[in-house]
Design an enzyme around this catalytic site. Structure first.
Site, short mmCIF file in Angstrom:
data_model
loop_
_atom_site.label_atom_id
_atom_site.label_comp_id
_atom_site.label_asym_id
_atom_site.label_seq_id
_atom_site.Cartn_x
_atom_site.Cartn_y
_atom_site.Cartn_z
N LYS A 115 0.65 -0.75 0.14
CA LYS A 115 0.50 -0.17 -0.16
C LYS A 115 0.88 1.27 -0.05
O LYS A 115 1.90 1.05 0.67
CB LYS A 115 -0.64 0.12 1.67
CG LYS A 115 -2.37 -1.15 1.57
CD LYS A 115 -3.44 -0.31 0.42
CE LYS A 115 -4.17 -1.12 0.80
NZ LYS A 115 -4.93 -2.20 -0.14
N TYR B 239 8.78 -3.12 3.31
CA TYR B 239 8.60 -4.01 2.40
C TYR B 239 10.01 -3.37 1.71
O TYR B 239 11.33 -4.15 1.95
CB TYR B 239 8.38 -4.83 0.75
CG TYR B 239 8.88 -6.07 0.61
CD1 TYR B 239 8.70 -6.88 0.88
CD2 TYR B 239 9.40 -5.99 -1.33
CE1 TYR B 239 8.72 -8.19 0.46
CE2 TYR B 239 10.45 -6.48 -1.54
CZ TYR B 239 10.28 -7.87 -1.43
OH TYR B 239 10.51 -8.82 -1.93
N LYS C 238 13.93 -4.78 3.12
CA LYS C 238 14.62 -5.76 1.94
C LYS C 238 16.14 -4.53 2.53
O LYS C 238 17.19 -5.72 1.93
CB LYS C 238 14.52 -5.47 1.01
CG LYS C 238 12.96 -7.19 1.03
CD LYS C 238 13.45 -8.50 1.65
CE LYS C 238 12.50 -8.98 1.50
NZ LYS C 238 12.39 -10.91 1.87
P1 NAD Z 1 6.12 -17.21 -1.22
O1 NAD Z 1 5.61 -16.03 -0.91
O2 NAD Z 1 5.93 -17.87 -2.72
O3 NAD Z 1 6.77 -17.71 -0.01
C1 NAD Z 1 7.22 -17.25 0.84
C2 NAD Z 1 6.92 -18.56 2.18
O4 NAD Z 1 7.31 -17.67 3.60
C3 NAD Z 1 5.96 -18.43 1.49
O5 NAD Z 1 5.61 -19.99 1.96
C4 NAD Z 1 4.99 -18.86 3.57
O6 NAD Z 1 4.47 -19.73 3.75
C5 NAD Z 1 6.47 -18.49 4.31
N1 NAD Z 1 6.39 -17.76 5.41
C6 NAD Z 1 6.12 -16.74 5.78
N2 NAD Z 1 5.77 -16.46 6.89
C7 NAD Z 1 5.82 -17.21 7.84
C8 NAD Z 1 6.13 -16.98 8.76
N3 NAD Z 1 6.73 -16.32 9.84
N4 NAD Z 1 7.45 -18.07 8.82
C9 NAD Z 1 7.33 -18.23 8.55
N5 NAD Z 1 7.54 -18.81 7.68
C10 NAD Z 1 6.50 -18.18 6.84
O7 NAD Z 1 7.26 -15.60 -2.20
P2 NAD Z 1 8.45 -15.85 -3.00
O8 NAD Z 1 7.92 -15.53 -4.21
O9 NAD Z 1 8.99 -16.82 -2.88
O10 NAD Z 1 9.12 -15.45 -2.27
C11 NAD Z 1 10.20 -16.36 -1.16
C12 NAD Z 1 11.77 -14.57 -0.92
O11 NAD Z 1 11.95 -14.03 -2.39
C13 NAD Z 1 10.55 -13.93 -0.12
O12 NAD Z 1 11.22 -13.30 1.19
C14 NAD Z 1 10.17 -12.84 -0.64
O13 NAD Z 1 10.37 -10.83 -0.22
C15 NAD Z 1 11.41 -12.62 -1.81
N6 NAD Z 1 11.57 -12.00 -3.20
C16 NAD Z 1 10.51 -11.98 -4.17
C17 NAD Z 1 11.02 -12.21 -4.92
C18 NAD Z 1 10.23 -12.48 -6.25
O14 NAD Z 1 10.11 -12.21 -7.08
N7 NAD Z 1 9.63 -13.72 -6.06
C19 NAD Z 1 11.91 -10.82 -5.76
C20 NAD Z 1 12.08 -10.18 -4.56
C21 NAD Z 1 12.39 -11.06 -3.53
#
Ligand code: NAD
Length: 446
Positions: free
Chosen positions: A294, A352, A356
Site C-alpha cells: 500500500k 517491504y 529488504k
Molecule cells: P512465497 O510467498 O511464494 O513464499 C514465501 C514463503 O514464506 C511462504 O511459504 C510462506 O508461508 C513463508 N512464510 C511467510 N511468513 C512466514 C513466517 N512467519 N514463518 C515461516 N514461514 C513464513 O514468496 P516467494 O516469491 O517464493 O519469495 C521468497 C522470498 O524471496 C521472499 O523473502 C521474497 O520477499 C523474496 N523475493 C521474491 C521475489 C519474487 O519475484 N518472487 C523478488 C524479490 C524477493
C-alpha cells in the site's frame, strides 16, 4: 506463472512478427543440467600486463574442465571471455579492455559469459583506485550490450585471495548463473584457506541446511538445490503450509519443521530442534518473506509491522540465538534474501523495501562477526522471479517487470537457489558480505 509472451516469440507467427515490430525477443537461457559441460564453447583468457590472477585462473578453469584459449582463433565462438584486469594501475591502461574485448565480443555464444577480475578499489589508492573503480562501468555496459542470454560480471579479488576464486568462477562460468547479470562480486582474504569440496557435484555432503519459507516458490527451489548439492535440508514454514512443506521434504529427503518464525519462542524452539536432531546447523537461509503493499499514506501500522517482523526482525532474533549458542557451526553460512526493491525502492512498498534494505544492513553488520568464526553472511537480491507472488502482480506491471532487464524476461526460482548454493559451498569461505542481484540486470535500481 508462465511467461506467455516469451512462448509466443518462439511460435512461427511470433518469430515473424517480433523482429518486424522491434519487440523484445527474450532468449531461452541455458540452465544447469547434471553432467552438462560448464560452458557451451571454450573460454578465451586474457590479461593486462602484470596481472596476478591469470595463472590461478588458468589452473581453476582447467580443473573445472573448461577448454582455455589464450589467443583468439578465427571463426571461433566462445563460451566465455575472461580477463584479468588486476594489472591495470592507471586509467590510461584501461585501453587493455578495449584491446582484448572489442575484436571478440561479437563472438560470445548464446548464454556466454564475460568475467573481468580486478582489485577492490577500496584496497588501493590514487590512480590504481580510480582505474579499478572504472571497471564497473565497463562490465555493466557490456552486460547491457550482450545478446542471446550472455552475461557480464566483475569480480574484485583482494590481494592474497588469488586462490580463493574457484567456487565463484565455477558458478559464473556455468549455466547456474543464468539470471545473474551486471554484478560486482568481492572476494576477501579471510577464508582463503578454504579447500575445495571433495566433490564439486555434492559440495554440501554431510551438512545441515535450514531453509525458511521452504514450502513453495523460491524457498522450495532452494531446498531442492541444496539437497541436490548433498545437504540434509530442514525445511521450515508456517503450520498452514504443512501439506506443501511435507511434499517438498519428501521430495528432497529432508525434515519438515512447522514454525512461525515471528513467534516469540521461535528462536529457542529452532535452536533446540537443530541441536537435538542434528547437533547444529551449517547453512541458514532466511527466505521466508511477505508483502503487504500500500502507498505510505494508506499503509496501516499492522501491515508495516507484519512485513518488518517477518522480513527482518525475526531473522535477526534467529541469528542472535544461533550465534550466541553456537548452534551455527564454525564455518557456517547465513544467507539473506533481499530484493531489488530494497536497493531501488518501489511505489507501494515502503514497508517491504525498508525490510529488504535492512537485510543488506544485516549482511554489512554481520560480515565481520561471521568472518571471525570462519563463516560468511551474504544476500541475494532477486528481481522479477516467476512465482505465485509475482503472478499476483497486475498484468501491466508484471510485463514491465519481466521485460525491463538486459535478459528481457523474469528469472526462475532455481536461479535464486543456485546463487545461494554458491554462497553455501564450503569453497566460498572468502565470499563474505556480498549482495548479489539475481535480476537479469533489471533496469530498476541499476
Ligand atoms: P512465497 O510467498 O511464494 O513464499 C514465501 C514463503 O514464506 C511462504 O511459504 C510462506 O508461508 C513463508 N512464510 C511467510 N511468513 C512466514 C513466517 N512467519 N514463518 C515461516 N514461514 C513464513 O514468496 P516467494 O516469491 O517464493 O519469495 C521468497 C522470498 O524471496 C521472499 O523473502 C521474497 O520477499 C523474496 N523475493 C521474491 C521475489 C519474487 O519475484 N518472487 C523478488 C524479490 C524477493
Amino acid at each position: 506463472m508462465a511467461d506467455r509472451y516469451q512462448k509466443f516469440t518462439k511460435t512461427p507467427i511470433g518469430r515473424f512478427v517480433v523482429p518486424k515490430l522491434g519487440l523484445p525477443n527474450p532468449p531461452t537461457l541455458r540452465r544447469y543440467q547434471p553432467g552438462q559441460p560448464p560452458l557451451d564453447g571454450p573460454a578465451l583468457l586474457g590479461a593486462a600486463p602484470n596481472g596476478r590472477l591469470e595463472k590461478p585462473l588458468r589452473t581453476q578453469l582447467d580443473a573445472a574442465g573448461i577448454e582455455v584459449l589464450t589467443a583468439p582463433v578465427d571463426d571461433q565462438r566462445y563460451g566465455a571471455l575472461v580477463f584479468d584486469a588486476s594489472g591495470i594501475t592507471d586509467p590510461a591502461d584501461l585501453r587493455e579492455l578495449h584491446r582484448f574485448f572489442s575484436p571478440v565480443i561479437r563472438k560470445v555464444g548464446a548464454s556466454g559469459r564475460v568475467v573481468v577480475l580486478g582489485t577492490p578499489p577500496e584496497h588501493v589508492e590514487g590512480r590504481e583506485r580510480i582505474a579499478q573503480r572504472a571497471l564497473e562501468g565497463f562490465t555493466r555496459s557490456v552486460g547491457k550490450e550482450l545478446k542471446r542470454g550472455a552475461t557480464s560480471q566483475l569480480v574484485y579479488v583482494a590481494r592474497g585471495a588469488e586462490e580463493a576464486t574457484e567456487s565463484t568462477m565455477r558458478f559464473l562460468l556455468s549455466a547456474k548463473s543464468a539470471f545473474v547479470d551486471g554484478q560486482v562480486i568481492r572476494i576477501g582474504t579471510h577464508g582463503k584457506t578454504s579447500s575445495a569440496p571433495e566433490s564439486w557435484d555434492r559440495p554440501l555432503a554431510g551438512r545441515i541446511a535450514l531453509v525458511t519459507g521452504a514450502s513453495r516458490g523460491i524457498g522450495a527451489a532452494i531446498a531442492r538445490v541444496l539437497a541436490r548439492d548433498g545437504a540434509h535440508v530442514v525445511a521450515l514454514d508456517i503450520p498452514a503450509q504443512g501439506a506443501d512443506l511435507a511434499k517438498v521434504t519428501n521430495d528432497v529427503g529432508g525434515s519438515a519443521l512447522q514454525l512461525d518464525i515471528t513467534a516469540p519462542d521461535a528462536p529457542d524452539r529452532l535452536a533446540g530442534y537443530l541441536t537435538e536432531r542434528h547437533g547444529g546447523v551449517d547453512v541458514v537461509v532466511h527466505n521466508a518473506g511477505i508483502t503487504r503493499d500500500k502507498t505510505l499514506a494508506n499503509l496501516t501500522e499492522s501491515a508495516w509491522s507484519a512485513v518488518l517482523t517477518v522480513n527482518l526482525v525475526a531473522q535477526l532474533a534467529v541469528n542472535d540465538k544461533l550465534l550466541a549458542d553456537k548452534v551455527l557451526r564454525d564455518n557456517g553460512r547465513i544467507v539473506g534474501v533481499s530484493s531489488i526493491a530494497g536497493i531501488a525502492g518501489n511505489v507501494g512498498q515502503t514497508n517491504y523495501a525498508t525490510s529488504k534494505a535492512g537485510v543488506i544492513g544485516m549482511v554489512n553488520d554481520g560480515a565481520p562477526t561471521l568472518a571471525e568464526r570462519g563463516g560468511t553472511i551474504n544476500a541475494v537480491a532477486p528481481g522479477f522471479i516467476e512465482t505465485k507472488m509475482t503472478a499476483a502482480v497486475p498484468l501491466f506491471i508484471r510485463e514491465a517487470g519481466r521485460r525491463m532487464s538486459s535478459l528481457t524476461q523474469g528469472g526462475l526460482p532455481v536461479d535464486v537457489a543456485e546463487t545461494i548454493a554458491w554462497y553455501a559451498n564450503p569453497a566460498s569461505a572468502a565470499v563474505n558480505g556480498n549482495v548479489v542481484r539475481v535480476c537479469g540486470q533489471a533496469l530498476i535500481g541499476a
